[in-house]
Every structure is written in C-alpha cells, then in structure tokens.
Design an enzyme around this catalytic site. Structure first.
Site, PDB file in Angstrom:
ATOM      1  CB  SER A   1      -0.888   0.007   1.252  1.00  0.00           C
ATOM      2  OG  SER A   1      -1.475   1.278   1.468  1.00  0.00           O
TER       3      SER A   1
ATOM      4  CE1 TYR B   1      -4.394  -1.985   5.198  1.00  0.00           C
ATOM      5  CE2 TYR B   1      -3.521   0.234   4.851  1.00  0.00           C
ATOM      6  CZ  TYR B   1      -4.008  -0.957   4.347  1.00  0.00           C
ATOM      7  OH  TYR B   1      -4.101  -1.130   2.985  1.00  0.00           O
TER       8      TYR B   1
END
Length: 256
Positions: free
Chosen positions: A140, A153
């Site tokens: 990501s 995360y």
C-alpha cells in the site's frame, strides 16, 4: 524482463474481493493456463462468473485463511503443486483495514503473507532443487508514508515493502524474484468504513475518501501491467489510475 502470462499457472491469495477481484478479471484476459484462487470466503456466484470470462483458463477456488499455521499452508500448497506440477506466480493479497483489531491486522496483513511466502519456498527454492518462481506482494502507499490515524495497518504495509525488497535481494540464492504493488486510495469496501487506532479520528474513512481516488478496475489493470513488466525488486505505486516505479531512498546500509 517482460513476462508473458500465456499458459502460466498463478496462485492468487485473496483474489475475490475489491482490488483482488478486478485484478483476477484482468488476469483472465491473458490466457493463463490455471488460476487458483485462495480466499477465506467462498463466493460461488463470482467464481462461476469468472469461469465465463475466458474458457481457456482453468479457474479453481480453494478455501484458505492466511492466519493458519504454516504447516497447514505447506500442505495446501503441496496439493496444488501435485495437481499442477508447477506454479509460476504467487500473488499475496490478503488484507484488512481495522485498527481496532490489532493482532488480526498484523496476522492477516503481514504474518500470513510471510508464512505463505515461506511455505512456497519449499517448492521453489533452487537450493532444494526447485525451479524458482515469482512473488507479487500487495502492499500500500501507506507503506511509504503512513496514514497516521491507522498506524497498525500502515505499519504492516511498511513491513511488506521491506520484507519483499529483502526477498528480491535473495533471488540469486533462492531463484525466487519478488516485487510489491502498492495501491493508493481505491474505491473498495475496505475504505468505505474502517476504524482508526484508539478512535483518534472517528471520521477517518470519510476524510480519506474526500481526496482523489481510483477505481478498483483501473488499479487492477495497472496491477497486471506490473506483473507483466516483471521487475525483481520493483516497488510499484498504483495511484489515481497510474503505474509508477518508486525509487527507494537508502538512509542506512548493513554492509553485509
């Protein structure tokens, strides 16, 4: 070296949701030989739809939870290798975005990815007589610069980038190449509603979606382009419908 996906055998972990599903659809346009989808939730309707996209490709679904012990993953992979004889590409795509679930976020986003990768090395590692292979790990853009309201995360995605970069450097030893694809904010159910760490920002999802985004279809198209470019060690950014190779800055070197 550019890679043709024609007649390739691909194993795709979490290939049924969000970015994964649109990437799966794009892969099926490339005349693969076999696409094995490993996912936690069975979706027979979607699987049936995928099988109609390209009848030349054999699509197989196998239930899989990346948080199982690595011994279970090795058993599952053995059944796949016994059937297909060879696997060319492993795509690790499992991920959750919920900083209330700290242990599960780490288990799914990072530990599961590491274990699945480690397990397939039993079959690919050239030191064991294996043929080598290609690992594509989904990271990501938060692995570059965190969304600070979801540090758990973001931390797992930074770990994925570093783990994969290490795998790439080990390719001369193992015969296994690796790279990451790192999507920006993509319009999927993952980002429509999620929890910040300790509820530091209750409106984090709404604020995130106020910024420029991309469709999962555009992301999936660029995802497959990155696979075809097949650059060991690449850190791909897939953001706002574009594909860009990131040049990572080195601030320290182990010297070994």
């Amino acid at each position: 070296m550019a890679l043709s996906l024609t007649n390739k055998n691909v194993v795709f972990v979490a290939g049924l949701g969000g970015i994964g599903l649109d990437t799966t659809k794009e892969l099926l346009k490339r005349d693969l030989k076999n696409l094995v989808i490993l996912d936690r939730i069975d979706n027979p309707v979607v699987i049936a739809e995928l099988k109609t996209i390209n009848p030349k490709v054999t699509v197989t679904f196998i239930p899989y939870d990346v948080t199982v012990p690595i011994t279970e993953t090795k058993k599952l992979l053995k059944t796949i290798f016994d059937k297909l004889k060879t696997v060319d590409i492993l795509i690790n795509g499992a991920g959750i975005l919920d900083d209330h679930q700290i242990e599960r976020t780490i288990a799914v986003n990072y530990t599961g990815l590491v274990n699945t990768t480690t397990a397939i090395l039993d079959f690919w590692d050239k030191r064991k007589g294996g043929p080598g292979g290609i690992i594509c790990n989904i990271g990501s853009v938060t692995g570059f610069n965190a969304i600070y309201q979801v540090p758990v995360y973001s931390g797992t995605k930074a770990a994925v980038v570093n783990f994969t970069s290490s795998l790439a450097k080990l390719a001369p030893i193992t015969g296994v190449t690796a790279y990451t694809v790192n999507p920006g904010i993509t319009r999927t159910t993952l980002v429509h509603k999620f929890n910040s760490w300790l509820d530091v920002e209750p409106q984090v999802a709404e604020k995130l979606l106020a910024h420029p985004t991309q469709s999962s279809q555009a992301c999936g198209e660029n995802f497959v382009k990155a696979i075809e470019l097949n650059q060991n060690g690449a850190i791909w950014k897939l953001d706002r419908g574009t594909l860009e190779a990131i040049q990572w800055s080195k601030h320290w070197d182990s010297g070994i």
